[in-house]
Design a protein around this motif. Structure first.
Motif, PDB file in Angstrom:
ATOM      1  N   ALA A  84       0.944  -1.016   0.005  1.00 20.34           N
ATOM      2  CA  ALA A  84      -0.067  -0.091   0.026  1.00 20.34           C
ATOM      3  C   ALA A  84       0.850   1.282   0.055  1.00 20.34           C
ATOM      4  N   LEU A  85       1.943   1.475   0.716  1.00 18.29           N
ATOM      5  CA  LEU A  85       2.931   2.456   0.814  1.00 18.29           C
ATOM      6  C   LEU A  85       3.579   2.392  -0.804  1.00 18.29           C
ATOM      7  N   LEU A  86       3.954   1.603  -1.346  1.00 19.25           N
ATOM      8  CA  LEU A  86       4.446   1.621  -2.548  1.00 19.25           C
ATOM      9  C   LEU A  86       3.461   2.241  -3.692  1.00 19.25           C
ATOM     10  N   LEU A  87       2.276   1.751  -3.531  1.00 19.04           N
ATOM     11  CA  LEU A  87       0.992   2.298  -4.207  1.00 19.04           C
ATOM     12  C   LEU A  87       1.044   3.723  -4.086  1.00 19.04           C
ATOM     13  N   PHE A  88       0.788   4.062  -2.933  1.00 20.73           N
ATOM     14  CA  PHE A  88       0.908   5.556  -2.473  1.00 20.73           C
ATOM     15  C   PHE A  88       1.887   6.441  -3.346  1.00 20.73           C
ATOM     16  N   VAL A  89       3.074   6.049  -2.918  1.00 28.71           N
ATOM     17  CA  VAL A  89       4.448   6.754  -3.168  1.00 28.71           C
ATOM     18  C   VAL A  89       4.347   6.963  -4.705  1.00 28.71           C
ATOM     19  N   HIS A  90       4.039   5.975  -5.387  1.00 24.71           N
ATOM     20  CA  HIS A  90       4.160   5.986  -6.757  1.00 24.71           C
ATOM     21  C   HIS A  90       3.005   6.726  -7.567  1.00 24.71           C
ATOM     22  N   SER A  91       1.790   6.719  -6.826  1.00 23.29           N
ATOM     23  CA  SER A  91       0.790   7.591  -7.448  1.00 23.29           C
ATOM     24  C   SER A  91       0.906   8.860  -7.095  1.00 23.29           C
ATOM     25  N   LYS A  92       1.211   9.287  -5.861  1.00 23.17           N
ATOM     26  CA  LYS A  92       1.404  10.553  -5.376  1.00 23.17           C
ATOM     27  C   LYS A  92       2.450  11.434  -6.328  1.00 23.17           C
ATOM     28  N   VAL A 236      -9.065  -3.816   0.609  1.00 28.15           N
ATOM     29  CA  VAL A 236      -9.644  -2.728   1.340  1.00 28.15           C
ATOM     30  C   VAL A 236      -8.598  -1.525   1.808  1.00 28.15           C
ATOM     31  N   LEU A 237      -7.579  -2.169   2.186  1.00 30.50           N
ATOM     32  CA  LEU A 237      -6.450  -1.343   2.637  1.00 30.50           C
ATOM     33  C   LEU A 237      -5.820  -0.533   1.385  1.00 30.50           C
ATOM     34  N   PHE A 238      -5.884  -1.088   0.205  1.00 27.99           N
ATOM     35  CA  PHE A 238      -5.259  -0.346  -0.930  1.00 27.99           C
ATOM     36  C   PHE A 238      -6.372   0.837  -1.193  1.00 27.99           C
ATOM     37  N   ARG A 239      -7.663   0.307  -1.123  1.00 31.53           N
ATOM     38  CA  ARG A 239      -8.821   1.351  -1.387  1.00 31.53           C
ATOM     39  C   ARG A 239      -8.608   2.554  -0.429  1.00 31.53           C
ATOM     40  N   LEU A 240      -8.413   2.243   0.870  1.00 30.61           N
ATOM     41  CA  LEU A 240      -8.319   3.320   1.594  1.00 30.61           C
ATOM     42  C   LEU A 240      -7.185   4.220   1.390  1.00 30.61           C
ATOM     43  N   MET A 241      -5.950   3.705   1.134  1.00 30.17           N
ATOM     44  CA  MET A 241      -4.816   4.147   0.891  1.00 30.17           C
ATOM     45  C   MET A 241      -5.081   5.393  -0.354  1.00 30.17           C
ATOM     46  N   CYS A 242      -5.721   4.833  -1.281  1.00 35.07           N
ATOM     47  CA  CYS A 242      -5.922   5.537  -2.537  1.00 35.07           C
ATOM     48  C   CYS A 242      -6.640   6.844  -2.146  1.00 35.07           C
ATOM     49  N   VAL A 243      -7.887   6.720  -1.209  1.00 32.43           N
ATOM     50  CA  VAL A 243      -8.423   7.940  -0.686  1.00 32.43           C
ATOM     51  C   VAL A 243      -7.385   8.814  -0.346  1.00 32.43           C
ATOM     52  N   LEU A 244      -6.525   8.457   0.685  1.00 27.82           N
ATOM     53  CA  LEU A 244      -5.525   9.443   1.396  1.00 27.82           C
ATOM     54  C   LEU A 244      -4.724  10.017   0.375  1.00 27.82           C
TER      55      LEU A 244
END
Length: 285
Positions: A84-92, A236-244
Motif C-alpha cells: 500500500a505504501l509503494l502504491l501511494f508513493v508511486h501514485s502521489k 480494502v487497505l489499498f482502497r483506503l490508501m487511495c482515498v488518502l
C-alpha cells in the motif's frame, strides 16, 4: 427621460468573476507504521469467483486430472502495508513529483526509519522494504514523540511553502495509543488507517478507535481522515490508501465523504429500478 440599458450593455457593465490560478503547496508526508506483533497477522485471501463462460449443450470431452496447486502463501498485514505504501508513493509522485516522503515506525514509542524527506523513489522503496514486524507485543503506544517530530518538521515545511502530513497506520486491537502533547498551534495534518481484528472478549477495537479519533482531532491542522477495517482484506487497505492521496486543502469533511463507491451495489440498484419499471434488463441496449 433616461432609457433602460440594453441587455448587452448591462452584461458588459457587470463585473466579471475571475478565479486566479493557484498552485497547491507540495506535501511532505511522514508515514508512521505500527511494528507490533499484531502487524504480522495473516490477512484473508479474497475468494475467486467462478468464471462464467457461454452455456453449451454438448458434453465436455473427458479431461485428464490436473495436479492441484499447493496452497498459496498467506499475505500478512505488513506485506499488505508495504504494498500500500509503494502504491501511494508511486501514485502521489505521478500526480506531482515535488511531494516528498519520510518514514517512521512505532513500537512503544516512535523511531525514525528514514528521517530526511525526499522524492527519490529508490530511497522510499528501500525504507519501505526495511519495515518489519517485531516479535513483541508492546504494552503501550506513545504518540508524543511522533507529534513532537511532526511539529518540528511542520515549521520547516511551512517556511518552505510546503505542507506537512502524517499518515499513521495502526494495527493493535487492544492497546489504546496515548500522548502527552499540549495544545499548540496546529501545523500538520494527521491521517490514520486502523487495521484490527474482529471484536472479541479479549480485545476492544472500538476503544482504540475512539482514542485515535481523539488524537487526530487534537493535532490535525486541516481535515484529517481516519479509516478502520476489521475485514482483513488487502484490497480494502489499498482502497483506503487511495482515498488518502487527496490533498488536505482539497478535501471535503469526512462525514460528507461518499467514496469509494461500491460499483456492484450501484449496478444492482439500477437493475432493481429497471425491473420495477417493468422493463426487462436484457432488452436494454
Amino acid at each position: 427621460m433616461a432609457t433602460d440599458p440594453t441587455p448587452q450593455a448591462a452584461a458588459a457593465a457587470a463585473p466579471r468573476y475571475a478565479l486566479p490560478p493557484g498552485r497547491l503547496p507540495a506535501e511532505d508526508i511522514l508515514f508512521c507504521v505500527d511494528v507490533d506483533l499484531e502487524v504480522s497477522a495473516e490477512m484473508k485471501s479474497a475468494a475467486s469467483a467462478p468464471s462464467s463462460g457461454s452455456a453449451s449443450t454438448a458434453s465436455p470431452p473427458p479431461q485428464q486430472p490436473q495436479p492441484q496447486p499447493g496452497p498459496r502463501p498467506g499475505v500478512r498485514r505488513m506485506d499488505a502495508v508495504r504494498q500500500a505504501l509503494l502504491l501511494f508513493v508511486h501514485s502521489k509522485l505521478t500526480m506531482c513529483p515535488d511531494h516528498r516522503f519520510a518514514f517512521a515506525s512505532i513500537g512503544e514509542t516512535v523511531s525514525m526509519v528514514k528521517k530526511d524527506f525526499s522524492n527519490d523513489v529508490g530511497s522510499a522503496m528501500e525504507a519501505i522494504q526495511s519495515l518489519s514486524a517485531s516479535e513483541t507485543r508492546y504494552a503501550t503506544a506513545d504518540l508524543t514523540q511522533l507529534f513532537k517530530i511532526a511539529y518540528h518538521e511542520g515549521k520547516i515545511a511551512e517556511s518552505q511553502g510546503r505542507l506537512l502530513r502524517v499518515v499513521l497506520i495502526y494495527c493493535r486491537s487492544s492497546t489504546k495509543p496515548h500522548h502527552q502533547w499540549p495544545v499548540k498551534p496546529k501545523n500538520f495534518t494527521l491521517d490514520i488507517i486502523y487495521l484490527h481484528d474482529k471484536p472479541t472478549a479479549d480485545n476492544c477495537p472500538q476503544k482504540v478507535y475512539d482514542a485515535l479519533v481523539d488524537a487526530l482531532e487534537h493535532v490535525s491542522q486541516y481535515e484529517g481522515y481516519i479509516f478502520e477495517t476489521g475485514q482483513g482484506l488487502a484490497r480494502v487497505l489499498f482502497r483506503l490508501m487511495c482515498v488518502l492521496l487527496s490533498h488536505p486543502l482539497q478535501r471535503t469533511i469526512q462525514d460528507d465523504l461518499d467514496i469509494p463507491k461500491q460499483v456492484v451495489k450501484k449496478t444492482l440498484a439500477i437493475e432493481a429500478a429497471q425491473n420495477e419499471d417493468g422493463t426487462p434488463v436484457s432488452s436494454q441496449q
